[in-house]
Design a protein around this motif. Structure first.
Motif, short mmCIF file in Angstrom:
data_model
loop_
_atom_site.label_atom_id
_atom_site.label_comp_id
_atom_site.label_asym_id
_atom_site.label_seq_id
_atom_site.Cartn_x
_atom_site.Cartn_y
_atom_site.Cartn_z
N GLU A 104 0.84 -1.21 0.00
CA GLU A 104 0.00 0.00 0.00
C GLU A 104 0.87 1.25 0.00
O GLU A 104 0.59 2.22 -0.70
N LYS A 162 0.97 4.05 -2.90
CA LYS A 162 0.76 5.48 -2.63
C LYS A 162 1.91 6.29 -3.19
O LYS A 162 1.70 7.32 -3.84
N ASP A 188 1.60 6.44 -6.92
CA ASP A 188 0.56 7.37 -7.38
C ASP A 188 1.05 8.81 -7.31
O ASP A 188 0.82 9.61 -8.23
#
Lengths: 184, 573
Positions: free
Chosen positions: B510, B514, B517
């Motif tokens: 995760e 992140k 992104d």
């Protein structure tokens, strides 16, 4: 350009009063960390041979020339002579007057008294970079002579500019300081 | 023109290079001053080593020109402002040296031109103070500058950001857990420092245990540890080689190796980065010609390489170097500062990654700073070598020995990695790191960034090129909650400024998503997606297995490699 290198001690004068030395607090220089990432201690040796810089050099020259051509007062001949002279003055200051490096190097001041021309490629002569930098002023001289239609005044000015561009680049003048100007 | 990176089968059986410019035998070519992917020497190996993929995509020409123009504009503006400062229109905000009559000035203003005019304005991207342990996430203390970088003030606020800048490959920089508990006990028992050098009263039983453990971890006969990582190289290389010896060091070696080589007094020659043909040529020349004037044979020839080069993300071609070393009877000094713990199916470094015999490497050096969450370094090798170092090493005689708490941190983390604490945690960390590496690199390449380095190296540099984008990327990422390290000229070549990510076993998927992104968003905003390589196809099923264990020796990947190898051989026939 204002360089405050080591000079022979002079008596106090008005000019020396105004000139002072701007230094940085030492910790910022250290944190810049030149040469720890790669082993290239002084990038001045090689950056003029990196990819695309010759094209950029010619491009900047062309842009300056076109800017001079757009000024309505100048005839074509004057624009060319001005390009030649401006090019000569700027490259002379950058390559033959400026000494040392604009950043602190970990090589302990080896290059401090050397002009940029002497630092290129570790002082080797007849490298491709040096050949290119010698050819460009000559090419501009030929073009300027052509466009000024070999007028005497223009020719003299262009010749003097060429002299200042090419003579300091001769290998015989490597490390030579005439009349000790710019020695330290 | 962009060049495709090409696959090289290290064992020399299959020189199958896919070059876009049609070169068929991958003879090395220059790009940006260092080799694109130096061709290997044509030596045969019976081990089935896997494919070795390294990419150093060349700078696009247009981008290079814009970069130079950018620097030219900055220099011109810097000169104008220096001029304004000198005539008094602009205030001088840094120290000025007082002009004493009759004295030669100590400093040259020109030497601080770059720092004053370029670095100072973007200084907030570096040396950010952090207010927590530097783990997968960290707290950055907010600073603000009201005078464009001359002075900073802390606002008092902290920002929690993702940490992609710390060297924390195995995630041992935690302040909780078994390592931290063990260290606390040791501090209560042994105190904080040894207060003596190793040859005097500072040699504890802990030091002996650590030496034995490091030797076991590496698979060598014996090892010695040094309290400072940089000093491991600079203080100990002079003991191995001296005048009359030759050092062949890679172009991009770290400053500690260069300093150590210089201090030793040996002759130093550099070979092009990771280029085995160049190394072989220099070795042949050295063996045939001998010393420069007398032509006597060199006393020793030492090849100095690093495991992972931290600015490029490339891995050394160790099998080739070992074969060259055996052929020409040279010695090899391997600096595994970044690769120990981070590579290999058991985390034992680049030797483990290639499946080689540690006894083949004469001097194995490494540091505990990056993967083990401690400080200091080690040197491992044969018993004779280590005995010699114990007696004469400057770091053993003159400097204080490693503090007990640091030793315990290394011992605890190494025991976890060896599996001696009884859990599976070591293997899990290695696998997580390998998976993170492959996943992160794959996603970045898919997005279109130019990523340097080997596909399995946890150091991931992406290229930024332009000076303005260096600082902009750093600031935009910080705004969005990602802390990264950016490096520019003159620490890197002028057209290769980059951002360098260091992946960690502490990063979860995760967190990586992140970060990716954020990078995607900022990359679009700043137009950083320069890559012109053909994008790799989406991950196939067989690749998923390889992802989990991105190293050589699993049977699945070997089988897949054999298949691709045979297909290529058939195609070339």
């Amino acid at each position: 350009m204002f360089r405050w290198g080591a000079k022979h001690p002079k008596p106090l004068s008005l000019i020396t009063n105004f000139r002072f030395c701007i230094i940085e607090s030492s910790h910022t220089l250290i944190t810049m960390n030149i040469g720890t990432a790669t082993s290239e201690e002084n990038p001045t040796h090689s950056y003029l041979g990196s990819r695309g810089i010759w094209i950029t050099y010619v491009l900047i020259l062309l842009i300056t020339h076109f800017m001079l051509l757009t000024i309505p007062f100048f005839s074509v001949a004057v624009a060319w002579t001005l390009t030649n002279v401006v090019h000569c003055v700027i490259t002379y200051f950058m390559l033959h007057v400026t000494k040392g490096t604009p950043w602190g190097t970990p090589e302990q001041g080896k290059a401090r008294t050397q002009t940029q021309w002497e630092q290129i490629d570790f002082g080797q002569q007849f490298t491709p970079t040096k050949k290119f930098l010698t050819v460009v002023p000559v090419a501009i001289f030929f073009l300027a002579s052509f466009y000024t239609k070999y007028d005497t005044t223009h020719f003299c000015i262009n010749l003097i500019a060429l002299g200042f561009s090419v003579i300091p680049k001769l290998p015989q003048l490597h490390g030579v300081r005439i009349f000790n100007i710019n020695k330290w | 023109m962009a060049r495709d990176g090409f696959e090289v089968a290290v064992n020399g059986i299959n020189n199958n290079y896919k070059h876009s410019n049609g070169k068929s035998n991958g003879i090395s070519a220059y790009s940006n001053g260092h080799k694109v992917n130096g061709a290997q020497s044509k030596v045969q190996s019976t081990k089935s080593t896997p494919t070795f993929k390294e990419h150093f995509e060349q700078t696009p020409l247009g981008v290079a020109i814009w970069t130079y123009l950018g620097y030219a504009i900055l220099v011109v503006i810097g000169q104008i402002r220096d001029f304004l400062r000198s005539i008094g229109i602009e205030k001088i905000k840094s120290c000025t040296e007082p002009k004493l009559p009759g004295f030669v000035p100590l400093f040259q203003s020109w030497e601080s031109f770059y720092t004053r005019n370029l670095y100072r304005r973007v200084r907030d991207c570096w040396n950010r103070p952090i207010g927590s342990v530097a783990w997968a996430e960290m707290d950055i203390l907010e600073r603000v500058s009201y005078d464009h970088g001359w002075n900073f003030e802390l606002t008092g606020k902290k920002q929690r950001v993702l940490n992609l800048g710390s060297y924390n490959y195995l995630g041992f920089s935690q302040n909780e857990g078994p390592c931290a508990d063990a260290v606390e006990d040791i501090v209560n028992k042994y105190g904080v420092g040894t207060c003596a050098s190793r040859q005097e009263m500072g040699y504890l039983d802990l030091h002996r245990n650590l030496d034995i453990l490091v030797a076991e971890y590496l698979g060598v006969e014996d090892a010695i540890t040094v309290p400072m990582g940089f000093a491991t190289n600079s203080m100990n290389m002079p003991l191995l080689v001296g005048k009359g010896c030759l050092i062949l060091s890679d172009e991009l070696n770290h400053a500690s190796l260069i300093l150590g080589s210089r201090l030793s007094g040996a002759s130093i020659r550099t070979f092009k980065h990771n280029d085995m043909e160049d190394l072989e040529e220099k070795l042949r020349f050295a063996v045939a010609e001998g010393m420069p004037r007398t032509h006597r044979p060199w006393k020793k020839i030492l090849i100095v390489v690093e495991g992972i080069y931290s600015m490029e993300g490339s891995i050394v071609r160790l099998p080739d170097i070992i074969q060259l070393k055996k052929k020409y009877k040279a010695y090899i000094y391997l600096d595994e500062a970044h690769s120990i713990g981070a590579l290999g199916p058991h985390g034992k470094g680049v030797v483990d990654y290639f499946g080689l015999n540690p006894k083949d490497i004469d001097v194995m050096m490494g540091t505990f700073t990056k993967s083990f969450g401690a400080v200091g370094g080690y040197l491992g090798g044969s018993k004779n070598l280590v005995n010699h170092l114990r007696v004469s090493s400057h770091s053993a005689i003159y400097s204080g020995s490693m503090p007990p708490c640091v030793i315990q941190q290394v011992i605890s983390s190494m025991k976890i990695m060896l599996g001696k604490d009884g859990t599976n945690e070591g293997k899990q960390r290695i696998d997580t790191l390998a998976w993170n590496t492959t996943y992160f690199r794959q996603r970045l390449v898919e997005m279109g960034f130019i990523v340097y380095g080997n596909e399995h190296s946890p150091v991931v540099p992406i290229l930024l090129f332009m000076p303005g984008k260096i600082s902009c990327l750093s600031r935009e990422c910080l705004k969005r909650g990602l802390g990264i390290v950016v490096v520019g000229f003159p620490a890197t070549p002028i057209i290769e400024s980059r951002a360098r990510f260091c992946l960690s076993a502490a990063h979860t998927k995760e967190m990586l998503d992140k970060a990716l992104d954020i990078l995607d968003e900022v990359g679009d905003l700043l137009k950083l997606k320069y890559s012109r390589l053909k994008r790799q196809p989406a991950l196939a099923e067989s690749d998923n297995k390889e992802l989990k264990n991105g190293t050589r020796n699993s049977s699945v990947s070997t089988f897949a490699d054999l298949c691709t190898l045979s297909m290529k051989i058939i195609k070339t026939l």
